[in-house]
Design a protein around this motif. Structure first.
Motif, PDB file in Angstrom:
ATOM      1  N   ARG A  36     -26.664   6.911  12.284  1.00  0.00           N
ATOM      2  CA  ARG A  36     -27.644   5.961  12.793  1.00  0.00           C
ATOM      3  C   ARG A  36     -28.509   6.589  13.880  1.00  0.00           C
ATOM      4  O   ARG A  36     -28.055   7.443  14.646  1.00  0.00           O
ATOM      5  CB  ARG A  36     -26.958   4.715  13.366  1.00  0.00           C
ATOM      6  CG  ARG A  36     -25.982   4.034  12.436  1.00  0.00           C
ATOM      7  CD  ARG A  36     -25.611   2.650  12.944  1.00  0.00           C
ATOM      8  NE  ARG A  36     -26.779   1.751  12.914  1.00  0.00           N
ATOM      9  CZ  ARG A  36     -26.769   0.505  13.389  1.00  0.00           C
ATOM     10  NH1 ARG A  36     -25.673   0.019  13.934  1.00  0.00           N
ATOM     11  NH2 ARG A  36     -27.859  -0.244  13.318  1.00  0.00           N
ATOM     12  N   LEU A  38     -31.191   4.964  16.839  1.00  0.00           N
ATOM     13  CA  LEU A  38     -31.704   3.733  17.435  1.00  0.00           C
ATOM     14  C   LEU A  38     -32.361   4.028  18.786  1.00  0.00           C
ATOM     15  O   LEU A  38     -31.947   4.959  19.492  1.00  0.00           O
ATOM     16  CB  LEU A  38     -30.568   2.728  17.659  1.00  0.00           C
ATOM     17  CG  LEU A  38     -29.935   2.094  16.417  1.00  0.00           C
ATOM     18  CD1 LEU A  38     -28.681   1.318  16.811  1.00  0.00           C
ATOM     19  CD2 LEU A  38     -30.932   1.183  15.718  1.00  0.00           C
ATOM     20  N   ARG A  42     -31.539  -0.571  21.876  1.00  0.00           N
ATOM     21  CA  ARG A  42     -30.717  -1.157  20.817  1.00  0.00           C
ATOM     22  C   ARG A  42     -29.364  -0.461  20.650  1.00  0.00           C
ATOM     23  O   ARG A  42     -28.633  -0.764  19.709  1.00  0.00           O
ATOM     24  CB  ARG A  42     -31.478  -1.110  19.487  1.00  0.00           C
ATOM     25  CG  ARG A  42     -32.623  -2.111  19.384  1.00  0.00           C
ATOM     26  CD  ARG A  42     -33.178  -2.150  17.973  1.00  0.00           C
ATOM     27  NE  ARG A  42     -32.149  -2.464  16.988  1.00  0.00           N
ATOM     28  CZ  ARG A  42     -32.345  -2.390  15.666  1.00  0.00           C
ATOM     29  NH1 ARG A  42     -33.520  -2.014  15.189  1.00  0.00           N
ATOM     30  NH2 ARG A  42     -31.362  -2.689  14.844  1.00  0.00           N
ATOM     31  N   THR A  51     -23.876   7.026  16.363  1.00  0.00           N
ATOM     32  CA  THR A  51     -25.244   6.631  16.667  1.00  0.00           C
ATOM     33  C   THR A  51     -25.823   7.552  17.728  1.00  0.00           C
ATOM     34  O   THR A  51     -25.175   7.827  18.742  1.00  0.00           O
ATOM     35  CB  THR A  51     -25.296   5.182  17.189  1.00  0.00           C
ATOM     36  OG1 THR A  51     -24.555   4.330  16.304  1.00  0.00           O
ATOM     37  CG2 THR A  51     -26.734   4.688  17.268  1.00  0.00           C
ATOM     38  N   THR A  54     -33.124   7.633  19.650  1.00  0.00           N
ATOM     39  CA  THR A  54     -34.329   8.255  19.096  1.00  0.00           C
ATOM     40  C   THR A  54     -34.719   9.483  19.903  1.00  0.00           C
ATOM     41  O   THR A  54     -35.159  10.491  19.345  1.00  0.00           O
ATOM     42  CB  THR A  54     -35.485   7.241  19.074  1.00  0.00           C
ATOM     43  OG1 THR A  54     -35.608   6.635  20.375  1.00  0.00           O
ATOM     44  CG2 THR A  54     -35.243   6.145  18.046  1.00  0.00           C
ATOM     45  N   TRP A  99     -28.160   3.111   6.482  1.00  0.00           N
ATOM     46  CA  TRP A  99     -28.564   2.154   7.512  1.00  0.00           C
ATOM     47  C   TRP A  99     -30.071   1.948   7.505  1.00  0.00           C
ATOM     48  O   TRP A  99     -30.842   2.879   7.272  1.00  0.00           O
ATOM     49  CB  TRP A  99     -28.110   2.645   8.887  1.00  0.00           C
ATOM     50  CG  TRP A  99     -26.625   2.667   9.048  1.00  0.00           C
ATOM     51  CD1 TRP A  99     -25.771   3.687   8.735  1.00  0.00           C
ATOM     52  CD2 TRP A  99     -25.818   1.606   9.551  1.00  0.00           C
ATOM     53  NE1 TRP A  99     -24.481   3.335   9.011  1.00  0.00           N
ATOM     54  CE2 TRP A  99     -24.470   2.058   9.522  1.00  0.00           C
ATOM     55  CE3 TRP A  99     -26.086   0.323  10.038  1.00  0.00           C
ATOM     56  CZ2 TRP A  99     -23.409   1.269   9.946  1.00  0.00           C
ATOM     57  CZ3 TRP A  99     -25.028  -0.459  10.471  1.00  0.00           C
ATOM     58  CH2 TRP A  99     -23.711   0.016  10.425  1.00  0.00           C
ATOM     59  N   ASP A 101     -32.006   1.601   9.968  1.00  0.00           N
ATOM     60  CA  ASP A 101     -32.687   2.366  11.009  1.00  0.00           C
ATOM     61  C   ASP A 101     -33.040   3.780  10.559  1.00  0.00           C
ATOM     62  O   ASP A 101     -33.851   4.445  11.199  1.00  0.00           O
ATOM     63  CB  ASP A 101     -31.862   2.397  12.302  1.00  0.00           C
ATOM     64  CG  ASP A 101     -30.438   2.881  12.103  1.00  0.00           C
ATOM     65  OD1 ASP A 101     -30.239   4.063  11.800  1.00  0.00           O
ATOM     66  OD2 ASP A 101     -29.510   2.065  12.266  1.00  0.00           O
ATOM     67  N   GLU A 104     -36.558   2.893   9.704  1.00  0.00           N
ATOM     68  CA  GLU A 104     -37.355   2.370  10.807  1.00  0.00           C
ATOM     69  C   GLU A 104     -37.574   3.390  11.916  1.00  0.00           C
ATOM     70  O   GLU A 104     -38.667   3.475  12.488  1.00  0.00           O
ATOM     71  CB  GLU A 104     -36.691   1.118  11.391  1.00  0.00           C
ATOM     72  CG  GLU A 104     -37.525   0.423  12.449  1.00  0.00           C
ATOM     73  CD  GLU A 104     -36.948  -0.924  12.865  1.00  0.00           C
ATOM     74  OE1 GLU A 104     -37.540  -1.567  13.748  1.00  0.00           O
ATOM     75  OE2 GLU A 104     -35.909  -1.338  12.288  1.00  0.00           O
ATOM     76  N   TYR A 105     -36.544   4.189  12.215  1.00  0.00           N
ATOM     77  CA  TYR A 105     -36.633   5.089  13.364  1.00  0.00           C
ATOM     78  C   TYR A 105     -36.525   6.571  13.007  1.00  0.00           C
ATOM     79  O   TYR A 105     -37.294   7.391  13.520  1.00  0.00           O
ATOM     80  CB  TYR A 105     -35.563   4.726  14.392  1.00  0.00           C
ATOM     81  CG  TYR A 105     -35.718   3.336  14.945  1.00  0.00           C
ATOM     82  CD1 TYR A 105     -36.804   2.999  15.741  1.00  0.00           C
ATOM     83  CD2 TYR A 105     -34.786   2.339  14.647  1.00  0.00           C
ATOM     84  CE1 TYR A 105     -36.959   1.710  16.242  1.00  0.00           C
ATOM     85  CE2 TYR A 105     -34.932   1.049  15.141  1.00  0.00           C
ATOM     86  CZ  TYR A 105     -36.025   0.740  15.932  1.00  0.00           C
ATOM     87  OH  TYR A 105     -36.176  -0.532  16.420  1.00  0.00           O
TER      88      TYR A 105
END
Length: 347
Positions: A36, A38, A42, A51, A54, A99, A101, A104-105
């Protein structure tokens, strides 16, 4: 010690490590594994072991560009099949699970660096219409100590037997994976965050991920340890059908073993299902044979706890040590290394 002195020592350490890397790893493929990505706002609630922020992800990409030749999974598969060779000190970026993200990221950060990555997607999670991934709900309840192992074990109907004395997360996943989705939902209802955004990519978002420049392979269907499943080949074939059907030819015949669990028999099953390159979670560097990788490859997990300071900023010498000094192996010549410990993979 002043800041300048500390920076100089760090720079000297990086220079020495890089010299070792250029000499020692010139005929290797390093495969890094993320889950992940984020933004800092978040990160709360996400599993810190899987995780990265970014900011940290972008810093890792800059490090990879400086010390490696970043390749994509197509280049790896082509070289493995004899259709080319990989350059020395190659590096492949991978993601597990699927995931949301990742799109998205992670994808925009990769695109900004003109890099690509492959996401190994768990097809059942992708095609589940519920916004939450039941495995994340279960593991988060354990991780945040909102429920005990015994509570979670007894929340699903079974034979009435108590949990094993050494019950682990994988035992719970297998127990919950064996029940019908509706029953599983009812069992997990007390721990489901109804306000949480969707955890996993949808089929449409998976296609968007491909359009954003990333590749997609398989992480199995159920995302359960294949070594603990009665019909692992059926799981692999079901995942292949679902992902290939959704991606209309963009699916890559590559897979990573869920939870890193595999055996020689499962390697044979995966090849018989049609997969060309298999990725383990064995934390080793992959030796190249005249620029060609093996069909079974190790990967190195990238986790903030191993490479960042207390503020989440990359410590370059820690990432260099984490990657450069690992054992080099040719997994195609070895039996299962599933129980390899981190202490065993640094030379």
């Amino acid at each position: 010690m002043g800041v300048r002195d500390a920076a100089k020592i760090c720079g000297d350490r990086i220079g020495l490590l890089d010299a070792v890397h250029r000499l020692k790893n010139r005929q290797t493929l390093t495969v890094v594994m993320f889950h992940r990505v984020l933004p800092a706002a978040r990160l709360a609630g996400a599993d810190p072991a899987y995780t990265v922020s970014t900011e940290l992800f972008g810093q890792c990409l800059a490090f990879f560009r400086r010390h490696y030749v970043v390749v994509d999974v197509d280049a790896v598969m082509a070289a493995q099949g004899g259709g080319g060779v990989l350059p020395g000190r190659s590096l492949l970026i991978t993601f597990d699970d699927g995931w949301d993200d990742n799109l998205e990221y992670a994808a925009p950060i990769l695109a900004a660096e003109a890099m690509s990555a492959v996401t190994f997607a768990s097809s059942d999670a992708i095609f589940d219409e519920r916004p939450y991934w039941w495995q994340e709900v279960l593991l988060a309840a354990m991780r945040d100590q909102r429920a005990s192992v015994t509570q979670l074990w007894n929340a699903v109907e079974g034979d009435g037997a108590p949990p094993p004395a050494d019950c682990a997360a994988l035992d719970l996943l297998v127990r919950y994976g064996a029940v019908a989705p509706g029953c599983r939902h009812q069992a997990l209802l007390p721990w489901i965050d109804q306000e949480s955004p969707r955890h996993m990519l949808t089929p449409g978002r998976l296609r968007d991920l491909v359009a954003a420049g990333m590749q997609v392979g398989s992480h199995g269907a159920a995302h359960l340890p294949l070594t603990m499943m009665a019909e692992p080949l059926e799981d692999l074939e079901r995942s292949w059908r679902a992902l290939e059907g959704s991606l209309a030819g963009a699916f890559r015949p590559a897979m990573s073993f869920p939870h890193g669990r595999y055996s020689p028999a499962l390697i044979s099953a995966a090849f018989s299902a049609g997969f060309k390159v298999l990725f383990t979670s064995d934390g080793v560097l992959n030796l190249l044979n005249a620029g060609r990788p093996a069909a079974v490859l190790g990967r190195v997990e990238i986790a903030a706890q191993h490479i960042a300071d207390n503020h989440g900023r990359l410590q370059r010498h820690r990432l260099a040590t984490w990657l450069f000094l690992r054992q080099r192996r040719h997994l195609g010549r070895l039996r299962s290394l599933s129980n390899l410990q981190e202490s065993d993979v640094h030379e």
